[in-house]
Design an enzyme around this catalytic site. Structure first.
Site, PDB file in Angstrom:
ATOM      1  N   HIS A   1       0.809  -1.215   0.000  1.00 31.24           N
ATOM      2  CA  HIS A   1       0.000   0.000   0.000  1.00 31.24           C
ATOM      3  C   HIS A   1       0.841   1.263   0.000  1.00 31.24           C
ATOM      4  O   HIS A   1       0.431   2.294  -0.553  1.00 31.24           O
ATOM      5  CB  HIS A   1      -0.966  -0.029   1.184  1.00 31.24           C
ATOM      6  CG  HIS A   1      -2.039  -1.048   1.043  1.00 31.24           C
ATOM      7  ND1 HIS A   1      -2.595  -1.707   2.113  1.00 31.24           N
ATOM      8  CD2 HIS A   1      -2.656  -1.540  -0.066  1.00 31.24           C
ATOM      9  CE1 HIS A   1      -3.513  -2.556   1.677  1.00 31.24           C
ATOM     10  NE2 HIS A   1      -3.569  -2.471   0.367  1.00 31.24           N
TER      11      HIS A   1
ATOM     12  N   HIS B   1      -8.885  -7.341  -7.382  1.00 30.99           N
ATOM     13  CA  HIS B   1      -9.241  -8.176  -6.233  1.00 30.99           C
ATOM     14  C   HIS B   1      -9.353  -7.246  -5.020  1.00 30.99           C
ATOM     15  O   HIS B   1      -8.494  -7.215  -4.157  1.00 30.99           O
ATOM     16  CB  HIS B   1      -8.184  -9.250  -5.977  1.00 30.99           C
ATOM     17  CG  HIS B   1      -7.968 -10.198  -7.122  1.00 30.99           C
ATOM     18  ND1 HIS B   1      -7.290  -9.832  -8.268  1.00 30.99           N
ATOM     19  CD2 HIS B   1      -8.322 -11.499  -7.305  1.00 30.99           C
ATOM     20  CE1 HIS B   1      -7.237 -10.874  -9.097  1.00 30.99           C
ATOM     21  NE2 HIS B   1      -7.849 -11.898  -8.538  1.00 30.99           N
TER      22      HIS B   1
ATOM     23  N   SER C   1      -6.766  -1.189  -0.312  1.00 26.73           N
ATOM     24  CA  SER C   1      -6.369  -0.371  -1.457  1.00 26.73           C
ATOM     25  C   SER C   1      -7.500   0.506  -1.990  1.00 26.73           C
ATOM     26  O   SER C   1      -7.224   1.641  -2.424  1.00 26.73           O
ATOM     27  CB  SER C   1      -5.778  -1.253  -2.561  1.00 26.73           C
ATOM     28  OG  SER C   1      -6.623  -2.329  -2.872  1.00 26.73           O
TER      29      SER C   1
ATOM     30  N   GLU D   1     -14.605  -7.210  -7.082  1.00 21.99           N
ATOM     31  CA  GLU D   1     -14.496  -8.204  -6.011  1.00 21.99           C
ATOM     32  C   GLU D   1     -15.439  -9.367  -6.301  1.00 21.99           C
ATOM     33  O   GLU D   1     -16.647  -9.174  -6.482  1.00 21.99           O
ATOM     34  CB  GLU D   1     -14.834  -7.580  -4.654  1.00 21.99           C
ATOM     35  CG  GLU D   1     -14.826  -8.558  -3.496  1.00 21.99           C
ATOM     36  CD  GLU D   1     -13.540  -9.376  -3.402  1.00 21.99           C
ATOM     37  OE1 GLU D   1     -13.646 -10.613  -3.263  1.00 21.99           O
ATOM     38  OE2 GLU D   1     -12.445  -8.781  -3.488  1.00 21.99           O
TER      39      GLU D   1
ATOM     40  N   ASP E   1     -14.546 -12.398 -12.001  1.00 27.97           N
ATOM     41  CA  ASP E   1     -13.160 -12.827 -11.999  1.00 27.97           C
ATOM     42  C   ASP E   1     -12.249 -11.623 -12.236  1.00 27.97           C
ATOM     43  O   ASP E   1     -12.460 -10.834 -13.169  1.00 27.97           O
ATOM     44  CB  ASP E   1     -12.957 -13.871 -13.091  1.00 27.97           C
ATOM     45  CG  ASP E   1     -11.526 -14.361 -13.151  1.00 27.97           C
ATOM     46  OD1 ASP E   1     -10.714 -13.737 -13.863  1.00 27.97           O
ATOM     47  OD2 ASP E   1     -11.214 -15.351 -12.467  1.00 27.97           O
ATOM     48  N   GLY E   2     -11.240 -11.469 -11.407  1.00 28.29           N
ATOM     49  CA  GLY E   2     -10.376 -10.301 -11.496  1.00 28.29           C
ATOM     50  C   GLY E   2      -9.618 -10.208 -12.801  1.00 28.29           C
ATOM     51  O   GLY E   2      -9.412  -9.101 -13.336  1.00 28.29           O
TER      52      GLY E   2
ATOM     53  N   ASP F   1      -4.071  -8.139  -6.968  1.00 30.41           N
ATOM     54  CA  ASP F   1      -3.724  -8.624  -5.623  1.00 30.41           C
ATOM     55  C   ASP F   1      -4.499  -9.912  -5.339  1.00 30.41           C
ATOM     56  O   ASP F   1      -5.399  -9.934  -4.506  1.00 30.41           O
ATOM     57  CB  ASP F   1      -4.067  -7.527  -4.608  1.00 30.41           C
ATOM     58  CG  ASP F   1      -3.659  -7.888  -3.195  1.00 30.41           C
ATOM     59  OD1 ASP F   1      -2.926  -8.885  -3.019  1.00 30.41           O
ATOM     60  OD2 ASP F   1      -4.091  -7.193  -2.263  1.00 30.41           O
TER      61      ASP F   1
END
Length: 295
Positions: A18, A41, A102, A120, A145-146, A166
């Protein structure tokens, strides 16, 4: 779908991840033109440090707990300040009650003209994330799905931006998916910044991932690894890393200077160390800078 970041929020890995993200955002803001941030994510965006999950592991105490409110030397204090400012904003002051993920860090630092897409997949976390940002017109929350989100959202309309990847690393093949994600991002948005996180559990697997990226033909890939003690297969996570594609200047030089003292502050045992170097695309690629690996 079992991973919940609430157990790990604010730990040593979050600190570096971060802090780097906050610095990237700050450097992008040197230009008035808007940018778009995509978090593939995203989690819930905010974590209660008094929750059962946080208390069960207590990982934040050896992460953000060591740095918030501490008297830090320069230049470390200056590089960490954007992240620490976002932590203070989430807490409404110096008391450390919650930890911002984040999405909260990005929106706290973001300007009115900047835009944010938070994705998410986890249904409960996704609902919480959407509720948290329902009133922020700069934010759009997606569910899915990211890696699909990455492909569908790039390039951004603003033609400036950063993608944060992430993943939870719950399934085999995550490193291969990350390599594919970098390739996709470079194909769709060659000038975009990509920040990808990974755990350092199996050094051999991490080395294969780095080799795949170094041999991929991609350019300007900065590696940032750190570990709080000697990395081994057993016990809690001891190390984590980032690869940043197209890092804004002068991020690489800044991190080469400040990551060694930060690694010292976060150390929990013998063998703590770090490295900042170029995997590809810059003069000296493949040579270590800011390297503090154990012998």
């Amino acid at each position: 779908m079992n991973y919940r970041h609430a157990y790990h929020a604010g730990n040593f890995a979050d600190v570096v991840k971060h802090a780097v993200l906050a610095r990237v955002i700050t450097l992008l803001q040197r230009k008035e033109a808007p940018f778009r941030l995509l978090d593939t994510h995203a989690g819930t965006g905010l974590y209660d440090l008094a929750s059962d999950e946080a208390l069960r592991t207590g990982e934040w105490r050896d992460g953000v707990g060591r740095l918030a409110g501490a008297a830090l030397p320069e230049p470390l204090a200056g590089v960490l300040e954007p992240w620490l400012a976002a932590v203070r904003a989430a807490n409404g002051g110096d008391d450390l009650l919650v930890y911002p993920g984040s999405p909260m860090i990005a929106t706290a630092l973001g300007r009115p003209q900047d835009r944010f897409v938070f994705n998410e997949l986890h249904p409960v976390d996704g609902d919480e994330l959407a509720a948290r940002f329902a009133a922020d017109r700069r934010v759009r929350v997606t569910r899915g799905d990211g890696y699909v989100a990455l492909r569908s959202q790039l390039p951004p309309p603003e033609r400036r931006g950063v993608a944060v990847i992430d993943p939870p690393f719950e399934e085999p093949g995550e490193f291969d998916r990350l390599v594919g994600a970098f390739r996709d991002a470079a194909k769709r948005f060659a000038t975009g910044v990509v920040v990808a996180w990974y755990p350092i559990k199996d050094p051999a697997a991490v080395a294969r991932f780095h080799a795949a990226l170094a041999g991929s033909g991609l350019t300007r890939l900065l590696r940032i690894d750190h570990w709080t003690r000697r990395v081994g297969a057993e016990g809690p996570l001891a190390g984590a890393g980032l690869v940043v594609m197209n890092p804004p200047w002068p991020l690489a030089d800044e991190l080469s200077s400040v990551l060694p003292p930060l690694a010292d502050l976060l150390a929990t045992g013998p063998g703590a160390g770090c490295r900042v170097d170029w995997l590809a695309g810059e003069k000296g690629a493949g040579r270590d800078g800011g390297d503090r690996r154990p012998a």
